[in-house]
Design an enzyme around this catalytic site. Structure first.
Site, PDB file in Angstrom:
ATOM      1  CD  GLU A  12      -2.554  -1.483   2.527  1.00 23.11           C
ATOM      2  OE1 GLU A  12      -3.637  -2.098   2.528  1.00 23.11           O
ATOM      3  OE2 GLU A  12      -1.990  -1.109   3.577  1.00 23.11           O
ATOM      4  CG  ASP A 191     -10.636 -10.458   0.494  1.00 23.51           C
ATOM      5  OD1 ASP A 191     -11.162 -11.175   1.368  1.00 23.51           O
ATOM      6  OD2 ASP A 191      -9.916  -9.482   0.762  1.00 23.51           O
TER       7      ASP A 191
END
Length: 225
Positions: A12, A191
């Site tokens: 990230e 997800d």
């Protein structure tokens, strides 16, 4: 204005750093900080590590050494509702712990003496665009990677309005609440537990098409502050 941005993982951080102008790196107590500019604002980006303890320690370091006007926690989260899809963004209008129980004097999710829900900063929420792939709602946080529909259902048993689950935003929100710093969690869905027979593979494959759009959204919001 000074903005603190916290991410959990190196993947990230690597997506965020190219958005930072004139950045300088420093290290304090094992944490990596990058200070630079986004638009007219002074921005400090840091990677705290995964989980609530890392998140709380990193947030306190950021708040005490940078004194930001706002803190934004950005990164990935699991979907917790059929209304959110992989690559959608959830802005935390509220954040709650899904794994805290302090006994009968408190509600499930509530740290005794603190509010059950930590509210997202209204000024930041107002900058979140109204789009079909962006949702404002509840993020549930705890020290667990949620990878099955049964685990999601257990969380939604207490918090049926949950849109996303993560492992850091609750602790960051708590430190910001105690420090009186406005906070927002802005998470891209990596997800969807229960939507795939292999949720872990779905999560790993997500990084093949890294969520740069969510960080572009973050940059745009900061520049419009």
């Amino acid at each position: 204005m000074k903005i603190g941005i916290i991410v959990a993982m190196r993947k990230e951080l690597d997506l965020l750093l190219p958005l930072l102008q004139d950045s300088e790196e420093s290290r304090m107590s094992g944490f990596e900080f990058h200070r630079g500019k986004m638009g007219k604002h002074d921005v400090m980006v840091m990677q705290c590590g995964i989980g609530k303890v890392n998140a709380a320690m990193g947030t306190l370091m950021l708040v005490n050494n940078f004194t930001p006007n706002f803190v934004i926690n950005s990164g990935v989260a699991g979907g917790a509702d059929t209304s959110v899809k992989v690559m959608d963004v959830v802005a935390g209008a509220r954040v709650v712990y899904h794994d805290v129980w302090c006994g009968p004097e408190s509600e499930p999710g509530q740290v005794q003496g603190l509010p059950l829900y930590f509210e997202g900063a209204k000024r930041l929420l107002d900058l979140v665009p109204e789009r079909d792939d962006i949702h404002k709602g509840l993020i549930c946080s705890g020290d667990q990677f949620i990878d099955t529909i049964d685990a999601v259902n257990r969380i939604k048993g207490n918090f049926p309005e949950a849109l996303a689950v993560d492992m850091e935003s609750g602790a960051i929100a708590q430190v910001c609440h105690l420090s009186k710093v406005p906070f927002l969690a802005l998470r891209v869905i990596s997800d969807s537990p229960g939507a795939s027979h292999d949720n872990t593979k779905q999560y790993l494959d997500f990084w093949n098409d890294a969520p740069r759009e969510s960080f572009a959204l973050l940059e745009d919001m900061i520049k419009r502050l």
